[in-house]
Design an enzyme around this catalytic site. Structure first.
Site, PDB file in Angstrom:
ATOM      1  N   ARG A  21       0.810  -1.225   0.000  1.00 42.79           N
ATOM      2  CA  ARG A  21       0.000   0.000   0.000  1.00 42.79           C
ATOM      3  C   ARG A  21       0.836   1.264   0.000  1.00 42.79           C
ATOM      4  NH1 ARG A  21      -2.975  -0.660   5.447  1.00 42.79           N
ATOM      5  NH2 ARG A  21      -0.827  -1.281   5.939  1.00 42.79           N
ATOM      6  N   GLN A  45       5.938  27.200  16.083  1.00 41.25           N
ATOM      7  CA  GLN A  45       5.597  27.513  14.695  1.00 41.25           C
ATOM      8  C   GLN A  45       6.088  26.368  13.812  1.00 41.25           C
ATOM      9  OE1 GLN A  45       6.274  31.599  13.391  1.00 41.25           O
ATOM     10  NE2 GLN A  45       7.180  30.877  11.495  1.00 41.25           N
ATOM     11  N   ALA A  46       5.302  26.029  12.791  1.00 33.54           N
ATOM     12  CA  ALA A  46       5.720  25.019  11.817  1.00 33.54           C
ATOM     13  C   ALA A  46       5.698  25.656  10.443  1.00 33.54           C
ATOM     14  CB  ALA A  46       4.798  23.811  11.861  1.00 33.54           C
ATOM     15  N   ASN A  47       6.810  25.558   9.725  1.00 32.52           N
ATOM     16  CA  ASN A  47       6.952  26.178   8.416  1.00 32.52           C
ATOM     17  C   ASN A  47       7.056  25.123   7.321  1.00 32.52           C
ATOM     18  OD1 ASN A  47       7.138  28.648   9.779  1.00 32.52           O
ATOM     19  ND2 ASN A  47       9.373  28.596   9.789  1.00 32.52           N
ATOM     20  N   ARG A  57      18.477  28.529   0.662  1.00 34.21           N
ATOM     21  CA  ARG A  57      17.909  29.349   1.732  1.00 34.21           C
ATOM     22  C   ARG A  57      18.857  29.290   2.932  1.00 34.21           C
ATOM     23  NH1 ARG A  57      12.441  30.283   0.288  1.00 34.21           N
ATOM     24  NH2 ARG A  57      11.631  28.780  -1.261  1.00 34.21           N
ATOM     25  N   HIS A  60      20.830  31.053   8.044  1.00 30.48           N
ATOM     26  CA  HIS A  60      20.027  31.882   8.934  1.00 30.48           C
ATOM     27  C   HIS A  60      20.246  31.500  10.392  1.00 30.48           C
ATOM     28  CE1 HIS A  60      17.101  32.031   5.274  1.00 30.48           C
ATOM     29  NE2 HIS A  60      18.041  32.948   5.165  1.00 30.48           N
ATOM     30  N   LYS A  70      15.258  24.199  15.603  1.00 34.31           N
ATOM     31  CA  LYS A  70      14.469  23.690  14.483  1.00 34.31           C
ATOM     32  C   LYS A  70      14.591  22.175  14.395  1.00 34.31           C
ATOM     33  CE  LYS A  70      15.490  27.833  11.733  1.00 34.31           C
ATOM     34  NZ  LYS A  70      16.195  28.348  10.531  1.00 34.31           N
ATOM     35  N   HIS A 117      21.700  27.843   9.942  1.00 34.89           N
ATOM     36  CA  HIS A 117      21.063  26.757   9.180  1.00 34.89           C
ATOM     37  C   HIS A 117      20.691  27.224   7.774  1.00 34.89           C
ATOM     38  CE1 HIS A 117      17.440  24.472   7.824  1.00 34.89           C
ATOM     39  NE2 HIS A 117      18.236  23.475   8.126  1.00 34.89           N
ATOM     40  N   TYR A 130       9.834  22.466   8.702  1.00 33.93           N
ATOM     41  CA  TYR A 130      10.639  22.650   9.894  1.00 33.93           C
ATOM     42  C   TYR A 130       9.778  23.203  11.024  1.00 33.93           C
ATOM     43  CZ  TYR A 130      11.782  26.722   6.864  1.00 33.93           C
ATOM     44  OH  TYR A 130      11.750  27.768   5.962  1.00 33.93           O
ATOM     45  N   GLU A 141      16.301  38.126  13.630  1.00 29.68           N
ATOM     46  CA  GLU A 141      16.791  37.193  12.615  1.00 29.68           C
ATOM     47  C   GLU A 141      17.976  37.795  11.863  1.00 29.68           C
ATOM     48  OE1 GLU A 141      15.526  34.125  11.941  1.00 29.68           O
ATOM     49  OE2 GLU A 141      14.005  34.286  13.515  1.00 29.68           O
ATOM     50  N   ASP A 167      19.561  37.086   1.228  1.00 27.73           N
ATOM     51  CA  ASP A 167      20.641  36.115   1.466  1.00 27.73           C
ATOM     52  C   ASP A 167      21.875  36.463   0.655  1.00 27.73           C
ATOM     53  OD1 ASP A 167      19.093  34.752   3.270  1.00 27.73           O
ATOM     54  OD2 ASP A 167      18.510  33.158   1.884  1.00 27.73           O
TER      55      ASP A 167
END
Length: 207
Positions: A21, A45-47, A57, A60, A70, A117, A130, A141, A167
């Site tokens: 399956r 928070q979930a991104n 990316r 950071h 994270k 990261h 994340y 940040e 960035d």
């Protein structure tokens, strides 16, 4: 959960149960993470980020305290995930770890507060999830340039990098150090100890 060579990075390799399956796995279990790192990951928070091939990316990081821990995994496609020790005074300051995260191994990385990261999408499209210990706060940040020659991160050859303007304009590690932007290792360790104390997580400062 296995610790990597830089303190504060842990890799989770799940057991994948497959049958005709499809497959089922435990992407994340709080008790396993808490047993490894010594405290809970309080999910604030979930991104989800969806990136085409070559999108890079990072790198950071956030001010500590409270920083932003994270738990990162790639649910579709593949990325090269990179964590850099930018904690001033750390025995591994300036070192980095890289790991492929993809939808086959289903590995996840825990990245502690104070570490830098970033990731690069390797597949035509990659979806990364994340979970974060603190919500996004623009005033706390920061970033370090992912192609800083001092770091010499071994990004994949043959993949044309695509960076955001922010960035691409990020300072080098030395410039961030001279500007006082980088987290202090002793402050980070003290914060980790606070997280593991009976009192739990200190309150976050206003952004």
């Amino acid at each position: 959960m296995e610790p990597l060579s830089i303190a504060g990075i842990w890799c989770h390799t799940p057991r994948i149960h497959s049958d005709p399956r499809g497959a089922v796995l435990e992407l994340y279990r709080s008790t396993d993470l808490e047993r490894s790192i010594g405290h809970r990951l309080d999910l604030a928070q979930a991104n989800v980020s969806v990136s085409k091939r070559g999108v890079l990316r990072g790198i950071h990081f956030a001010d500590v305290p409270p920083g932003q821990a994270k738990y990162v995994t790639c649910v579709s496609g593949a990325v090269l995930d990179v964590v850099v020790d930018i904690r001033v005074g750390s025995p591994t300051f300036g070192r980095w770890e890289a790991m492929r995260l993809d939808d086959e191994s289903r590995r996840g990385l825990y990245v502690a507060e104070g570490l830098g990261h970033g990731f690069m999408a390797l597949s035509e499209q990659a979806t990364v999830v994340y979970m974060c210990s603190q919500p996004y706060a623009p005033g706390r940040e920061h970033g370090v340039h992912p192609f800083d020659p001092t770091l010499a991160i071994d990004w994949p050859a043959g993949v044309e990098p695509i960076l955001s303007d922010k960035d691409a304009a990020a300072p080098s590690l030395k410039e961030a150090l001279d500007a006082g932007l980088l987290p202090d290792y002793r402050a980070c360790v003290a914060y980790y100890e606070d997280l593991a104390s009976p009192e739990g997580r200190p309150a976050a400062p206003s952004s």
